[in-house]
Design a protein around this motif. Structure first.
Motif, PDB file in Angstrom:
ATOM      1  N   GLY A   1       0.936  -1.180  -0.038  1.00 22.18           N
ATOM      2  CA  GLY A   1       0.048  -0.092  -0.011  1.00 22.18           C
ATOM      3  C   GLY A   1       0.917   1.259  -0.099  1.00 22.18           C
ATOM      4  O   GLY A   1       0.141   2.306  -0.296  1.00 22.18           O
ATOM      5  N   ARG A   2       1.970   1.148   0.310  1.00 22.78           N
ATOM      6  CA  ARG A   2       2.995   2.390   0.372  1.00 22.78           C
ATOM      7  C   ARG A   2       3.594   2.732  -0.967  1.00 22.78           C
ATOM      8  O   ARG A   2       3.793   1.532  -1.798  1.00 22.78           O
ATOM      9  N   GLU A   3       4.324   3.700  -1.251  1.00 20.48           N
ATOM     10  CA  GLU A   3       4.705   3.885  -2.333  1.00 20.48           C
ATOM     11  C   GLU A   3       6.078   3.538  -2.281  1.00 20.48           C
ATOM     12  O   GLU A   3       7.019   3.608  -1.257  1.00 20.48           O
ATOM     13  N   VAL A   4       7.050   2.921  -3.433  1.00 24.12           N
ATOM     14  CA  VAL A   4       8.353   2.488  -3.349  1.00 24.12           C
ATOM     15  C   VAL A   4       8.957   3.213  -4.325  1.00 24.12           C
ATOM     16  O   VAL A   4       8.445   3.216  -5.692  1.00 24.12           O
ATOM     17  N   SER A   5      10.123   3.672  -4.233  1.00 22.45           N
ATOM     18  CA  SER A   5      10.689   4.434  -5.348  1.00 22.45           C
ATOM     19  C   SER A   5      11.938   3.533  -5.967  1.00 22.45           C
ATOM     20  O   SER A   5      12.367   2.667  -5.313  1.00 22.45           O
ATOM     21  N   GLN A   6      12.724   4.040  -6.978  1.00 23.32           N
ATOM     22  CA  GLN A   6      13.765   3.242  -7.563  1.00 23.32           C
ATOM     23  C   GLN A   6      14.898   3.416  -6.637  1.00 23.32           C
ATOM     24  O   GLN A   6      15.853   2.532  -6.360  1.00 23.32           O
ATOM     25  N   ALA A   7      15.058   4.630  -5.921  1.00 25.21           N
ATOM     26  CA  ALA A   7      16.015   4.929  -4.945  1.00 25.21           C
ATOM     27  C   ALA A   7      16.126   3.891  -3.999  1.00 25.21           C
ATOM     28  O   ALA A   7      17.234   3.373  -3.402  1.00 25.21           O
ATOM     29  N   GLU A   8      15.142   3.517  -3.512  1.00 22.76           N
ATOM     30  CA  GLU A   8      14.987   2.452  -2.397  1.00 22.76           C
ATOM     31  C   GLU A   8      15.189   1.181  -3.078  1.00 22.76           C
ATOM     32  O   GLU A   8      16.091   0.547  -2.321  1.00 22.76           O
ATOM     33  N   LEU A   9      14.763   0.811  -4.167  1.00 22.32           N
ATOM     34  CA  LEU A   9      15.003  -0.490  -4.729  1.00 22.32           C
ATOM     35  C   LEU A   9      16.641  -0.712  -4.826  1.00 22.32           C
ATOM     36  O   LEU A   9      17.182  -1.884  -4.503  1.00 22.32           O
ATOM     37  N   ALA A  10      17.174   0.442  -5.211  1.00 18.20           N
ATOM     38  CA  ALA A  10      18.898   0.244  -5.604  1.00 18.20           C
ATOM     39  C   ALA A  10      19.800   0.414  -4.501  1.00 18.20           C
ATOM     40  O   ALA A  10      20.928   0.676  -4.696  1.00 18.20           O
ATOM     41  N   ASP A  11      19.100   0.965  -3.398  1.00 20.01           N
ATOM     42  CA  ASP A  11      19.618   1.681  -2.453  1.00 20.01           C
ATOM     43  C   ASP A  11      20.906   0.854  -1.913  1.00 20.01           C
ATOM     44  O   ASP A  11      22.067   1.262  -1.837  1.00 20.01           O
ATOM     45  N   LYS A  12      20.595  -0.292  -1.627  1.00 18.32           N
ATOM     46  CA  LYS A  12      21.734  -1.503  -1.145  1.00 18.32           C
ATOM     47  C   LYS A  12      22.606  -1.907  -2.188  1.00 18.32           C
ATOM     48  O   LYS A  12      23.601  -2.538  -1.910  1.00 18.32           O
ATOM     49  N   GLY A  13      22.431  -1.911  -3.521  1.00 16.83           N
ATOM     50  CA  GLY A  13      23.338  -2.680  -4.486  1.00 16.83           C
ATOM     51  C   GLY A  13      22.832  -2.465  -5.853  1.00 16.83           C
ATOM     52  O   GLY A  13      23.190  -1.959  -6.956  1.00 16.83           O
ATOM     53  N   LEU A  14      21.348  -3.294  -6.062  1.00 22.28           N
ATOM     54  CA  LEU A  14      20.876  -3.808  -7.372  1.00 22.28           C
ATOM     55  C   LEU A  14      19.446  -4.087  -7.269  1.00 22.28           C
ATOM     56  O   LEU A  14      19.012  -4.458  -5.990  1.00 22.28           O
ATOM     57  N   TYR A  15      18.909  -4.123  -8.369  1.00 25.02           N
ATOM     58  CA  TYR A  15      17.537  -4.875  -8.445  1.00 25.02           C
ATOM     59  C   TYR A  15      17.034  -5.530  -9.596  1.00 25.02           C
ATOM     60  O   TYR A  15      17.766  -4.933 -10.820  1.00 25.02           O
ATOM     61  N   VAL A  16      16.382  -6.541  -9.553  1.00 20.14           N
ATOM     62  CA  VAL A  16      15.907  -7.120 -10.679  1.00 20.14           C
ATOM     63  C   VAL A  16      14.612  -6.599 -11.190  1.00 20.14           C
ATOM     64  O   VAL A  16      13.635  -6.753 -10.464  1.00 20.14           O
TER      65      VAL A  16
END
Length: 220
Positions: free
Chosen positions: A69-84
């Motif tokens: 229900g909350r919004e998620v940004s790309q900055a959060e997804l990639a914050d620690k290293g990478l995302y798929v």
């Protein structure tokens, strides 16, 4: 000692030395991941010589509602290293195969906080937060690890076609583009791998290349 025996003995002693030098040289090599989605080529002059450098596309930032229900940004997804990243359409025949393969990725990196996953639904009119929550539960998505995201049609279309450069749907007025492609995005928002998300072999390659990318982070 005869010359022939001397030569044989010399070769016997030389083999371990050559093997050591080979292994040492091999061990210092690094497998470098390519970068995808070139934007343009810049020319710069270095000591009187013009050099051409390819500038690669960086995925533009986004902020979309997830299954929580909350919004998620790309900055959060990639914050620690990478995302798929992947785009799915529930009526597609590849939908279940794609997410089943992604379950393997989640399990492989279950305890690696630098790896996150983002699955974008292209059915914004029917995929409410409640629907995203059901998808997340169906595939055992770990909270904070695997995000199921949706949003308004304009934002999703821009993300798919302009940022990840998926081919626009034939009838863009009524359908958003979806694909079985899976993307590996690094901490600088650049695409470092593109894979067939329905292929076990391709997902194996994805997992290997995630490990390679994490290794480069550890040894920068």
């Amino acid at each position: 000692m005869r010359p022939r025996q001397t030569l044989v003995l010399g070769l016997i002693l030389l083999v371990p030395v050559l093997a050591f030098l080979f292994l040492k040289s091999f061990g210092t090599n690094r497998y470098a991941l390519p970068t995808y989605l070139p934007d343009h080529v810049d020319s710069t002059q270095v000591e009187g010589t013009w050099q051409r450098d390819t500038v690669f596309h960086q995925i533009g930032d986004f902020r979309l509602p997830a299954q929580s229900g909350r919004e998620v940004s790309q900055a959060e997804l990639a914050d620690k290293g990478l995302y798929v990243a992947s785009f799915f359409e529930t009526s597609s025949a590849d939908y279940q195969r794609l997410n089943t393969q992604l379950m393997r990725v989640q399990e492989k990196f279950r305890r690696e906080p630098r790896v996150r996953m983002a699955s974008f639904s292209i059915n914004p009119t029917q995929d409410s937060v409640a629907a995203l929550s059901r998808y997340a539960e169906q595939y055992g998505a770990i909270a904070g690890k695997w995000f199921f995201l949706t949003g308004d049609k304009t934002s999703l279309n821009k993300l798919a076609t302009q940022e990840f450069r998926l081919t626009p749907a034939a009838d863009a007025s009524s359908q958003l583009p979806h694909s079985q492609r899976v993307f590996l995005v690094d901490k600088d928002y650049r695409v470092r791998g593109i894979y067939d998300g329905t292929s076990e072999k391709e997902i194996n390659r994805l997992m290997t290349e995630i490990e390679v990318l994490l290794y480069t982070y550890d040894h920068e």
